[in-house]
Design an enzyme around this catalytic site. Structure first.
Site, short mmCIF file in Angstrom:
data_model
loop_
_atom_site.label_atom_id
_atom_site.label_comp_id
_atom_site.label_asym_id
_atom_site.label_seq_id
_atom_site.Cartn_x
_atom_site.Cartn_y
_atom_site.Cartn_z
N GLY B 14 0.61 -1.24 0.05
CA GLY B 14 0.05 0.23 0.00
C GLY B 14 0.92 1.20 0.14
O GLY B 14 1.28 1.54 -0.96
N CYS B 15 1.23 1.76 1.07
CA CYS B 15 2.01 3.05 1.36
C CYS B 15 1.37 4.32 1.60
O CYS B 15 0.32 4.38 0.96
CB CYS B 15 3.12 3.10 0.39
SG CYS B 15 4.52 1.94 0.20
N ALA B 16 2.00 5.20 2.32
CA ALA B 16 1.32 6.49 2.40
C ALA B 16 2.67 7.38 2.49
O ALA B 16 3.66 7.11 2.85
CB ALA B 16 0.70 6.40 3.73
#
Lengths: 532, 367
Positions: B14-16
């Site tokens: 995912g990652c942000a």
């Protein structure tokens, strides 16, 4: 001298279905089929010195109450023109099961060639490229595909870009900002040729193939926004309307080369070598040099067109550099210049030299490459596969930091769009297809191009045979092939989560090897399937 | 034990990303960015978090701050030998950290404030001291087993590791730093199970990059920058983006707007409709920099000492929100992460596919 070679194929006529229209008889370039009446006459002629045999012939004649089609299977080359064209489906051709005794060491072609050479004392010639069961690296490379984290792209809904430019490039661009704040280009990128799909047609000369075949290639190249290549046979004036889609070749024979010829090209190609016959020149027999071929090649009618293996003004890389710049001068630096070489053992070093000699494009032709005529021993035993050559060249040019200065075109036996995608992932900018294009036009790869008897009207100059090929229809078939392969390439790109062909080029991470040894994977620069 | 890296294991992701810039150069405490990235906790999985902070070392503003991540003391000593050979070291110290229960088994983390030794730049044949430092980073990362220089800019630093970003922020005591620009990353690793060097941001000299997505063209991009001497040792796809910016902007002088357009080029159908001058420029850009085109889903925030850049892939496969309030510009994967620290912004919008958002400092900050 009597031939020891048995017929390799058996031609069978279903007389119940045959309507005796004679199409097969008139159309077979190899004279396999004839009406029975003409056979009688020919037999009589053949056996005229022997009264006893003559008597037998006449006895057989009586068997033929009516005129009908008969086949001389010995002459059949398995080109299937008659089979594909018979309106009644009355002809079949089968391999002759009793031709040769099975033997894993002494295979039929070994025996046949020995008998042939024992009869003639000459080299065995062949056409259409290597048909031997050498290892095929493309078949041992698999492409990646996206799943969850990196979504595939649907080519029906998103733009999928195949446009490619061929030409030399600078390492970097310099730009300047104008007083209005607009950024303008300062660097001149140099001549570039745009192709709308990374597939071009390989060099096939007028002489080796018919004018109708060349017209078909030119029509398709124009229709699909790509390029055909004149080969070393000059540029026939009927092709002038397609000149923006034509690569013209400057080969050792310099056939048809004039200032006008060079100016009419999309780009110029110096042919040094050819994949099917590295280190070997070409020879177009005099009987193929018709008036039209003679005018286009600028040689006398009926004279043999000999193109030697070496260019007699190129005996070093410096000489090649001179020719490259002579061609650039002749075209005022408006067209890219390509150098075509065969894939050989030290191809990477040679390609590096060629790039440094000023070539804008390097074409590498692998040992599966086709040809109109090659000595069989050369075709089968000289050169290396395009997969290894391409990977080695791309890697070497990168190690030297000059890969971006030249375009790489790979050729040599591409059979489908999967091969094309894999070649691009190995580092090619574009691929050139020859045999596949001929097959699209009808060629059944009978490998008898060198005889000039092609029944499909492709590899022949015999007027009664060249009419077999309708350039309009053949052009459409070629264009359809390119469209089909291009659609498939877009699907492959989408599956890889890419929407531009640039992102596949040299992207070896997206390939995996299956059943390859470590050292082969090392040359190809790919990991084994199952590793990440 | 050898950590697993790109090419050895792969985990879906995912990652942000999140970033704050004060365009007047006013420095703010690291707590704000930590709160912003923590707001997107669900986008990470505890296997990577990191921050880049600009303006944090004003007392060493003219020196390169090398943050070195070492898997063993032996590796650190070896890296230090290289550093002492090439640089005047003005200060060398462990990077201050605190014990955080969630952060286990950290590597040895040191920082060195350095300037190139007299004459070394010329001896090396480097164009200038930045070039010298870039080569040095490549050399250490390539040659010293277990030692990685993860940050090499001036007056800035990268703080990253394995853990949730809010834990990483506490671990590195970011509440003790003030910076005019912060970027943050919460990682749901794509390429590795998470190792300290593979966490974002990725840095070289002034550049740092945080990335939400995956680079499908990594193989092509990587082999392209390798031709220009870059060595990709951090083994995660985002690393290549920092080097592409360095190559195209610092070394080749391409304006940032064009660098962005090379990395996320307009489609040919758009280029073909441009006025002739522009068409020529964009065609040339694509002809020359085709291998630099980044393909695949991405939202990048690329920072450098004079500003930040937000860039989405050209078909907008990943989220990126831009917001502005007064002198603050923010970008993040989710709007909530911006509002959490800004309140109601003056301006907020999604970044379009392929559209570069280039924000520059309006003054008040030393280079």
């Amino acid at each position: 001298m009597r031939s020891y070679t048995p017929p390799e194929y058996l031609v069978k006529i279903d007389h119940a279905r045959c309507r005796r229209c004679g199409r097969c008889v008139k159309g077979c370039g190899f004279g396999v089929l004839s009406m029975a009446s003409s056979i009688w006459a020919r037999s009589a002629e053949l056996f005229k010195e022997s009264a006893e045999e003559l008597a037998q012939v006449f006895a057989r004649v009586s068997e033929y109450a009516a005129d009908h089609v008969v086949a001389d299977s010995r002459r059949c080359v398995y080109c299937h023109w008659c089979v594909a064209g018979c309106p009644e489906g009355a002809i079949s051709v089968e391999p002759n099961p009793l031709a040769y005794k099975p033997n894993h060491h002494w295979e039929p072609h070994h025996l046949k060639n020995i008998w042939l050479q024992a009869e003639t004392g000459g080299m065995v010639l062949t056409g259409s490229g290597n048909d031997k069961a050498y290892f095929n690296y493309f078949d041992h490379l698999l492409l990646d595909a996206c799943q969850v984290t990196n979504p595939s792209i649907d080519p029906l809904r998103e733009p999928m870009e195949l446009r490619t430019y061929l030409g030399g490039r600078p390492d970097a661009l310099t730009v300047r900002e104008g007083p209005d704040g607009k950024i303008g280009l300062e660097t001149s990128v140099g001549p570039q040729v745009q192709i709308d799909t990374p597939i071009i047609f390989s060099a096939m000369s007028f002489g080796a193939i018919s004018l109708n075949a060349q017209k078909a290639l030119a029509r398709a190249a124009k229709a699909c926004g790509t390029l055909m290549n004149t080969g070393e046979g000059g540029l026939h004036e009927d092709l002038y309307p397609y000149q923006d889609h034509i690569i013209v070749q400057v080969a050792s024979g310099r056939f048809g080369v004039s200032a006008d010829y060079l100016r009419r090209a999309a780009y110029l190609e110096i042919k040094i070598g050819q994949g099917a016959k590295p280190g070997i020149g070409g020879h177009l027999p005099g009987e193929k040099v018709t008036a039209d071929v003679s005018a286009t090649r600028m040689i006398p009618v009926g004279s043999d067109a000999l193109s030697p293996a070496p260019h007699h003004d190129i005996y070093s890389i410096e000489d090649l550099a001179q020719l490259i710049y002579a061609l650039k001068e002749a075209t005022a630096y408006t067209k890219p210049v390509s150098v075509k070489i065969a894939a050989v053992h030290n191809v990477a070093a040679i390609a590096s030299g060629i790039a440094r000699a000023g070539a804008d494009i390097i074409t590498i032709d692998g040992f599966r490459g086709g040809t109109g005529a090659a000595p069989m021993v050369i075709r089968d035993h000289v050169g290396i596969p395009i997969e290894l050559a391409l990977a080695a060249v791309d890697e070497r040019l990168r190690q030297e930091g000059i890969r971006n200065r030249v375009s790489l075109v790979a050729a040599g036996g591409f059979r489908h769009s999967g091969d094309v995608a894999k070649a691009i992932a190995l580092g090619a900018d574009a691929v050139a297809i020859g045999t596949a294009a001929l097959v699209a036009m009808g060629c059944h790869v009978c490998q008898k191009c060198y005889t000039g008897n092609c029944s499909w009207g492709i590899a022949t100059q015999r007027p009664e045979l060249t009419t077999h090929l309708d350039p309009e229809e053949a052009g459409e078939r070629l264009a359809n092939l390119l469209r089909g392969w291009s659609l498939e390439l877009k699907e492959i790109l989408g599956a890889l989560g890419l929407n531009a062909i640039e992102s596949l080029r040299g992207n070896r991470l997206r390939l995996r090897a299956i059943n390859l040894h470590e050292h082969e994977m090392s040359v190809l620069g790919v990991k084994a399937a199952g590793t990440q | 034990m050898q950590t697993l890296r790109e090419g050895k294991v792969r985990i879906p992701s995912g990652c942000a990303v999140s970033a704050i810039l004060n365009v007047q150069g006013q420095r703010i405490n690291g707590e704000a960015i930590a709160r912003s990235i923590a707001c997107m906790h669900e986008r990470s999985n505890g296997l990577g978090g990191g921050f880049a902070a600009y303006g944090i070392y004003p007392e060493f503003a003219d020196l390169y701050a090398l943050h070195v991540l070492c898997e063993t003391e032996q590796a650190r000593l070896e890296a230090e030998t290289y550093i002492n050979r090439d640089f005047e070291v003005h200060r060398a110290e462990p990077i201050p950290t605190r014990q955080v229960p969630a952060i286990t088994d950290p590597p040895i983390l040191w920082r060195y404030f350095v300037a190139a030794k007299e004459g070394r730049v010329e001896q090396e044949g480097a164009a200038d001291d930045r070039d010298f430092v870039a080569r040095f980073v490549m050399r250490v990362n390539n040659r010293v087993p277990g030692a990685f220089i993860v940050s090499s800019g001036k007056n800035m630093g990268v703080f990253k590791g394995v853990g949730f970003p809010e834990d990483i922020a506490r671990f590195y005591r970011l509440n003790e730093y003030e910076a005019y620009m912060w970027t943050a990353h919460g990682r749901f690793p794509t390429n590795t199970p998470g190792w300290w060097g593979g966490a974002h941001p990725f840095n070289l000299l002034d550049w740092s990059v945080v990335h939400n997505g995956e680079v499908s063209s990594y193989g092509t991009n990587r082999r392209y920058v390798e031709m220009f001497g870059y060595r990709l040792e951090l083994q995660t796809d985002t690393e290549v983006v920092a080097y592409l910016f360095d190559l195209l902007h610092r070394r080749q002088g391409l304006p940032l707007s064009l660098v962005c357009r090379a990395l996320a080029s307009p489609f040919w159908q758009e280029i073909d409709r441009m006025p002739p001058d522009e068409r020529e420029l964009f065609t040339a850009l694509r002809q020359v920099y085709g291998p630099a085109l980044i393909n695949g889903p991405f939202s990048f925030i690329v920072s450098h000492s004079r500003g930040m850049i937000g860039l989405n892939d050209r078909i907008k496969l990943r989220p990126l929100i831009y917001a502005r309030k007064g002198d603050f510009v923010l970008m993040a994967s989710e709007q909530s992460a911006l509002c959490d620290i800004l309140g109601e912004p003056d301006e907020v919008r999604a970044v379009w596919g392929g559209e570069p958002i280039i924000v520059e400092l309006q003054g008040g900050v030393a280079q």
